[in-house]
Scaffold this motif. Structure first.
Motif, PDB file in Angstrom:
ATOM      1  N   PHE A  91      -8.071   9.568  -3.359  1.00  0.00           N
ATOM      2  CA  PHE A  91      -7.584   8.225  -3.639  1.00  0.00           C
ATOM      3  C   PHE A  91      -8.133   7.253  -2.597  1.00  0.00           C
ATOM      4  CE2 PHE A  91      -4.221   4.926  -3.354  1.00  0.00           C
ATOM      5  CZ  PHE A  91      -4.361   4.429  -4.637  1.00  0.00           C
ATOM      6  N   ASP A  92      -8.797   6.206  -3.056  1.00  0.00           N
ATOM      7  CA  ASP A  92      -9.362   5.124  -2.242  1.00  0.00           C
ATOM      8  C   ASP A  92     -10.641   5.505  -1.501  1.00  0.00           C
ATOM      9  OD1 ASP A  92      -7.731   3.124  -3.029  1.00  0.00           O
ATOM     10  OD2 ASP A  92      -6.516   3.026  -1.220  1.00  0.00           O
ATOM     11  N   TYR A 134       1.415   5.142  -2.475  1.00  0.00           N
ATOM     12  CA  TYR A 134       0.937   5.935  -3.613  1.00  0.00           C
ATOM     13  C   TYR A 134       1.794   7.179  -3.782  1.00  0.00           C
ATOM     14  CZ  TYR A 134      -2.077   8.794  -6.591  1.00  0.00           C
ATOM     15  OH  TYR A 134      -2.562   9.564  -7.615  1.00  0.00           O
ATOM     16  N   GLU A 150       5.838   0.275 -10.714  1.00  0.00           N
ATOM     17  CA  GLU A 150       4.490   0.732 -11.027  1.00  0.00           C
ATOM     18  C   GLU A 150       4.248   0.721 -12.539  1.00  0.00           C
ATOM     19  OE1 GLU A 150       2.429   0.763  -8.777  1.00  0.00           O
ATOM     20  OE2 GLU A 150       2.779   2.196  -7.145  1.00  0.00           O
ATOM     21  N   SER A 189      -8.757   9.926  -9.403  1.00  0.00           N
ATOM     22  CA  SER A 189      -8.613   8.842  -8.432  1.00  0.00           C
ATOM     23  C   SER A 189      -9.152   7.509  -8.912  1.00  0.00           C
ATOM     24  CB  SER A 189      -9.310   9.213  -7.112  1.00  0.00           C
ATOM     25  OG  SER A 189     -10.703   9.384  -7.304  1.00  0.00           O
ATOM     26  N   GLU A 234      -6.058  -0.159  -6.818  1.00  0.00           N
ATOM     27  CA  GLU A 234      -5.894   0.712  -5.662  1.00  0.00           C
ATOM     28  C   GLU A 234      -4.574   0.491  -4.932  1.00  0.00           C
ATOM     29  OE1 GLU A 234     -10.058   0.845  -6.720  1.00  0.00           O
ATOM     30  OE2 GLU A 234      -8.638  -0.787  -6.517  1.00  0.00           O
ATOM     31  N   LYS A 289      -3.346   4.776 -13.482  1.00  0.00           N
ATOM     32  CA  LYS A 289      -3.453   3.852 -12.350  1.00  0.00           C
ATOM     33  C   LYS A 289      -4.751   3.071 -12.452  1.00  0.00           C
ATOM     34  CE  LYS A 289      -3.005   3.591  -7.315  1.00  0.00           C
ATOM     35  NZ  LYS A 289      -1.905   2.621  -7.355  1.00  0.00           N
ATOM     36  N   GLU A 328      -5.637  11.210   2.068  1.00  0.00           N
ATOM     37  CA  GLU A 328      -4.913  10.100   1.454  1.00  0.00           C
ATOM     38  C   GLU A 328      -4.216   9.241   2.507  1.00  0.00           C
ATOM     39  OE1 GLU A 328      -2.506  12.086  -1.426  1.00  0.00           O
ATOM     40  OE2 GLU A 328      -4.101  12.131  -2.938  1.00  0.00           O
ATOM     41  N   HIS A 357       0.857  -1.193   0.000  1.00  0.00           N
ATOM     42  CA  HIS A 357       0.000   0.000   0.000  1.00  0.00           C
ATOM     43  C   HIS A 357       0.890   1.238   0.000  1.00  0.00           C
ATOM     44  CE1 HIS A 357      -4.150   1.526   0.651  1.00  0.00           C
ATOM     45  NE2 HIS A 357      -3.456   2.612   0.883  1.00  0.00           N
ATOM     46  N   SER A 395      -0.357  -0.875  -4.606  1.00  0.00           N
ATOM     47  CA  SER A 395       0.893  -0.500  -5.260  1.00  0.00           C
ATOM     48  C   SER A 395       1.705  -1.741  -5.612  1.00  0.00           C
ATOM     49  CB  SER A 395       1.717   0.396  -4.326  1.00  0.00           C
ATOM     50  OG  SER A 395       3.020   0.592  -4.839  1.00  0.00           O
TER      51      SER A 395
END
Length: 666
Positions: free
Chosen positions: A416-417, A147, A222, A367, A167, A164, A463, A145, A169
């Motif tokens: 994000f998320d 970002y 990534e 996002s 969710e 992306k 975030e 996890h 990494s």
């Protein structure tokens, strides 16, 4: 399939770092059964490796300059930054950070095997490394996890149309790379004629704005992971990976023991010894104390330590079994998690302010994957609830007619998320119908008490908040509509919002929520779904005269809840007299999921709603007829209600409870 695959593990390293980790590399050799260690670095690395017979016999060394000349990359980097450097020398460390990533990619051009493993040189496995799923034989891509938005800005520039898509990494201190896929990735980058350069690494450097070069604006992990997710989604299986990133703070490379590794290996796949970490004290801490290791796991210790952190990387576990079961990218492929439909119809309620509307639109686009959402904005001339219903009905007969609905008030920005964890919530159980976010500006007791000076600070806070969290859900009687995700079947079943509440926001949201409850749908407030709100709508807390009783029914009594002394994992039974809509019962179960919670409600209209999601009896006499005796450990009742009971009901209440029961006054 798996161990018959033979391929080397690639370690890009400097001579100094190689020397520093030499005492622990035998453990890497012992836990890696697929092939040899392949060190890539300057010529001095060869001398370091040869100094150990045990390591040199299980290793090979490749001079980095035979893959890509460092000086070529350094010149390209200096030319990119010439306007910033203004004649000053280009720092070699900046070039080196990008160079080591390019080497891991370029190795695919000389590798003779189907795969090769990339492994961070400062990381040591805590247990055997297995890189293929036993059931399918497919290779694993491991996830953590983390970002860093700059990584994906670069991906979008070098691979137009890519962004992306999951969710989690792909940055996990290692990666199993399939040679032909990496070669295809490199070729696709080199085909991008809009970026100067011929080699893939030239195009990557030239795609990054000069002012962002020093912001670590590229990640080979990534980039490869995203490329695979989009173009080869069936090749890999995804898996959680946990590593102890703070190794050098608590353990010495020279003194860490087999016992330490065995203890760490119960919770962690690997441990990292980053060279810039400072040892805490003299290295003799509770982490390597055998007595502490007997009492606590490594995971428990690290979680306790992380509670004191104000920043930096944190290791995340999905301790909530519901979240683990439905995680979108946990174990399995790139397809959605079990039962989770990621498609979302966003209905943004336009209040006539174009800047606020754009804020909401930008949050969605930045996002989420564009494959998973459709944005519709409402008619700004219609009242709030009418506008929502109108926008949803206009999607009837289209491909979006079965998509879950997320209502956003204009000026609300998902982060994000934010949506990721709302999705987890509504698919965590079949009877969950809607989930709501917390925010910096909110009514209906959904506000988080944080204050910052700028939108950027709120977004940064969000975030950090939107991560896997133990027990993230609070079951509620009512949720606010400023950021509300509704399962499509639930919205259709209750027929949308009631338009007669247009000037009564709190009651309007409550009406929609209560109709969901009456149909058997549960509502969840999701603590790890934070959305940023630019503006506050006073109407959200509007309540017409005569509806004051409603307020008492919507929320749990915190003073009463605080008197419950049972632990989270304990089993106990609760009976609440005059339980209303069940707000207290829901709060107790949110804190103590093993509790049995029953209620008595004599108001039949209220009881009919509460019965959709709670075990509700209409009277004490009804419970006695069902022989519900000697069950309850806690009795929740107000002094006024107790006084109003006749003697027979008081005696019956005692019979319903255990001999040692406790009364908590409401």
């Amino acid at each position: 399939m798996g161990i018959e695959n033979k391929f080397d593990v690639l370690i890009v390293v400097t001579a100094d770092d190689c020397q520093r980790l030499m005492p622990l590399y035998p453990r890497l050799i012992g836990n890696y059964k697929y092939g040899k260690l392949c060190f890539i670095g300057p010529s001095k690395v060869t001398d370091v490796v040869k100094s150990s017979v045990a390591i040199s016999e299980a290793s090979l060394v490749v001079d980095e300059n035979t893959l890509i000349q460092f000086d070529d990359v350094h010149r390209c980097m200096a030319d990119k930054l010439k306007d910033i450097l203004k004649g000053r020398e280009m720092p070699r460390a900046v070039t080196g950070w990008y160079y080591q990533q390019f080497l891991k990619m370029q190795y695919s051009a000389v590798c003779k095997d189907e795969y090769y493993m990339v492994w961070d040189g400062d990381t040591i496995p805590c247990r055997q490394i297995n890189m293929f799923q036993p059931e399918s034989g497919k290779p694993y891509l491991d996830l953590k996890h983390e970002y860093h938005p700059e990584y994906f800005e670069t991906i979008t520039r070098i691979l137009p149309g890519f962004r992306k898509v999951i969710e989690r990494s792909f940055i996990s201190e290692h990666m199993l790379i399939k040679v032909d896929i990496m070669q295809n990735l490199i070729n696709d980058i080199e085909k991008n004629d809009s970026i100067p350069g011929t080699k893939f690494w030239e195009k990557i450097i030239n795609s990054i704005p000069p002012e962002k070069i020093t912001d670590s604006s590229f990640s080979e992990f990534e980039t490869y992971g995203t490329y695979v997710a989009v173009k080869y989604p069936d090749i890999y299986k995804l898996r959680d990976w946990h590593s102890f990133r703070l190794g050098a703070q608590f353990f010495s490379i020279e003194t860490i023991t087999d016992r330490d590794f065995e203890w760490l290996g119960r919770d962690f796949d690997a441990i990292s010894f980053e060279k810039n970490q400072l040892m805490m004290g003299d290295g003799n801490s509770f982490m390597n104390d055998p007595e502490y290791q007997k009492k606590l796991s490594a995971k428990q210790m690290l979680q306790a330590i992380q509670m004191e952190f104000n920043g930096g990387y944190k290791e995340i576990w999905a301790d909530d079994p519901v979240t683990m079961k439905n995680a979108n990218v946990k174990k399995g492929g790139f397809e959605n998690g079990k039962g989770v439909d990621n498609r979302t119809l966003f209905v943004i309620v336009d209040n006539g302010n174009s800047q606020m509307l754009q804020l909401s639109i930008d949050g969605i686009k930045e996002s989420l994957s564009e494959l998973n959402y459709k944005i519709v904005t409402t008619d700004k001339n219609l009242p709030f609830y009418s506008a929502i219903n109108d926008a949803v009905r206009k999607m009837d007969g289209t491909e979006y007619s079965k998509w879950d609905i997320c209502v956003l008030k204009s000026g609300t920005r998902v982060l994000f998320d934010s949506i990721h964890f709302l999705k987890h919530a509504i698919y965590s159980a079949k009877d969950v119908g809607a989930a709501g976010s917390v925010s910096n500006l909110a009514g209906n007791k959904q506000k988080i008490d944080v204050t910052f000076n700028s939108p950027e600070e709120y977004i940064s806070f969000g975030e950090k908040n939107n991560v896997l969290m133990e027990d993230p859900y609070l079951e509620r009687v009512s949720l606010s509509s400023y950021a509300l995700l509704i399962k499509r079947e639930a919205f259709d079943r209750v027929g949308g919002f009631e338009v007669s509440f247009e000037k009564d926001g709190l009651a309007g949201d409550a009406d929609f929520s209560l109709r969901l409850l009456a149909c058997g749908y549960r509502l969840r407030l999701v603590r790890n779904s934070f959305v940023y709100r630019q503006c506050w709508d006073e109407q959200e807390n509007a309540l017409e005269s005569g509806r004051e009783k409603l307020m008492k029914l919507l929320y749990a009594d915190p003073n009463m809840i605080s008197q419950i002394t049972y632990g989270k994992e304990e089993n106990f039974n609760v009976l609440e007299y005059s339980c209303g809509l069940g707000a207290n019962l829901k709060a107790i179960r949110s804190l103590c999921p093993n509790a049995r919670t029953d209620g008595v409600e004599t108001d039949t209209d209220i009881a009919d709603i509460a019965k959709g999601t709670e075990k509700i009896y209409g009277s004490i006499d009804e419970m006695m007829q069902l022989n519900q005796r000697g069950i309850y450990d806690l009795l929740l009742i107000s002094p006024e209600d107790f006084e109003d009971l006749d003697d027979n009901d008081k005696i019956a209440l005692g019979l319903l409870c255990t001999p040692e029961f406790k009364i908590i006054a409401k």
